[in-house]
Design an enzyme around this catalytic site. Structure first.
Site, PDB file in Angstrom:
ATOM      1  CB  CYS B 122      -0.911   0.026   1.221  1.00 48.36           C
ATOM      2  SG  CYS B 122      -1.859   1.563   1.326  1.00 48.36           S
ATOM      3  CB  CYS B 125      -1.896   4.658   4.452  1.00 48.69           C
ATOM      4  SG  CYS B 125      -3.341   4.016   3.587  1.00 48.69           S
ATOM      5  CB  SER B 126      -0.291   0.775   6.759  1.00 51.38           C
ATOM      6  OG  SER B 126      -1.345   1.298   7.556  1.00 51.38           O
ATOM      7  CB  CYS B 127      -4.628  -0.545   2.605  1.00 50.95           C
ATOM      8  SG  CYS B 127      -5.294   1.129   2.670  1.00 50.95           S
TER       9      CYS B 127
END
Lengths: 101, 219
Positions: B122, B125-127
């Site tokens: 991702c 962000c940090s999906c």
């Protein structure tokens, strides 16, 4: 407005736009103004650009996955031509790629 | 493993006592991000937009996920072609068959083949499919991984110990919007006699992101 431009067909060439829009946008810089092909239609979702500001329950917009060639993203890409990136792009960030694209 | 180079650490505890097992107390000032999180959280609760219990329950769901759940799906797909077809069509629905609840909007399984290796990132962000796999590894949320995985994925994979031949496409999936991804790795050779449970034990967290591939226990 966005719905008028879709739906795109699988394999259709599309250009990812640079809307220069501030806020919670989900189109990263590295794919803007790049051309790829529609890999799949993912369904309709509320626009995160609206949801991020508490505007929930509004119209749903189309989300596509676009396949791009690494070579088109990075001219000096280290790896074979076949390498790809696939990314999710909302309808209003896309337009059909013309022959010159 | 050879730890000679950092042997000095072990001499520090030369009083017959094992190193202290717990973390040090975190009684330090809040970071900017922590302070902002707490301020935002209390405002949201105060305005009645969410309750403290809803936040706690969401954290609980994220922490209930673990890589073994993804590994179970992979092992089932390896032994049951019909399940594999359903998993590739709709991994969230397929998870339900194993009693696994995915709370993210959609889960997509990307199948590794002899012609294509998949890697998930991702960049924004940090999906990550937390409800299934739990919290992502620290490297997954690092800016270095997020930026390099789409720029030089083969080099990143080599740093993970995975050298993908040039004849194989490396396909990077940017989990940038509403979908979440899990890699369906190839079943390693030499695992014909293994049970589904034994197969699942070969599938590590990194395999489910595409940073590694499962190895035969005999390899």
């Amino acid at each position: 407005m966005s719905l008028e431009r879709g739906p795109y067909a699988l394999g259709e060439r599309v250009r990812i736009l640079d809307l220069d829009k501030p806020g919670h946008v989900r189109t990263p810089m590295y794919v803007r103004e790049k051309v790829g092909v529609i890999e799949r239609y993912c369904g309709d979702f509320e626009n995160p650009e609206e949801r991020a500001y508490g505007r929930v329950g509004r119209e749903r917009i189309r989300l596509y996955r676009v396949r791009l060639r690494q070579r088109d993203l990075w001219p000096d890409y280290e790896g074979p031509d076949k390498d790809t990136v696939e990314i999710e792009i909302y309808d209003h960030w896309l337009r059909p790629a013309s022959g010159g694209d | 493993m050879d730890h000679e180079h950092d042997g000095h650490e072990h001499h520090e505890h030369g009083r017959g006592l094992p190193p202290h097992p717990t973390r040090e107390d975190d009684d330090v000032a809040l970071t900017y991000g922590e302070a902002r999180y707490l301020a935002l959280k209390s405002l949201l609760i105060e305005k009645g937009l969410v309750t403290a219990d809803e936040i706690r329950r969401r954290l609980e769901i994220n922490e209930r996920g673990n890589p073994q759940q993804g590994a179970r799906m992979v092992a089932r797909a390896w032994v049951d072609p019909a399940f594999k077809a359903r998993m590739l069509a709709d991994a969230k629905e397929a998870a339900k068959e194993l009693g696994l609840e995915v709370t993210e909007a959609k889960l997509v399984a990307m199948e590794n083949t002899p012609a294509c290796h998949n890697l998930i990132v991702c960049t924004l962000c940090s999906c990550y499919p937390r409800s299934l796999l739990g919290e992502p590894p620290a490297w997954y949320v690092s800016k270095a991984y997020r930026s390099r995985a789409v720029r030089e994925p083969r080099k990143v994979l080599r740093e993970f110990g995975l050298d993908i031949p040039e004849t194989v496409e490396v396909r990077v999936h940017d989990s940038n919007a509403d979908l979440r991804y899990i890699v369906l790795p190839m079943r390693p050779a030499g695992t014909e006699g293994l049970s589904e449970e034994e197969l699942a034990a070969l599938v590590t967290r990194d395999c489910l992101v595409g940073a590694a591939v499962p190895r035969s226990p005999n390899a």
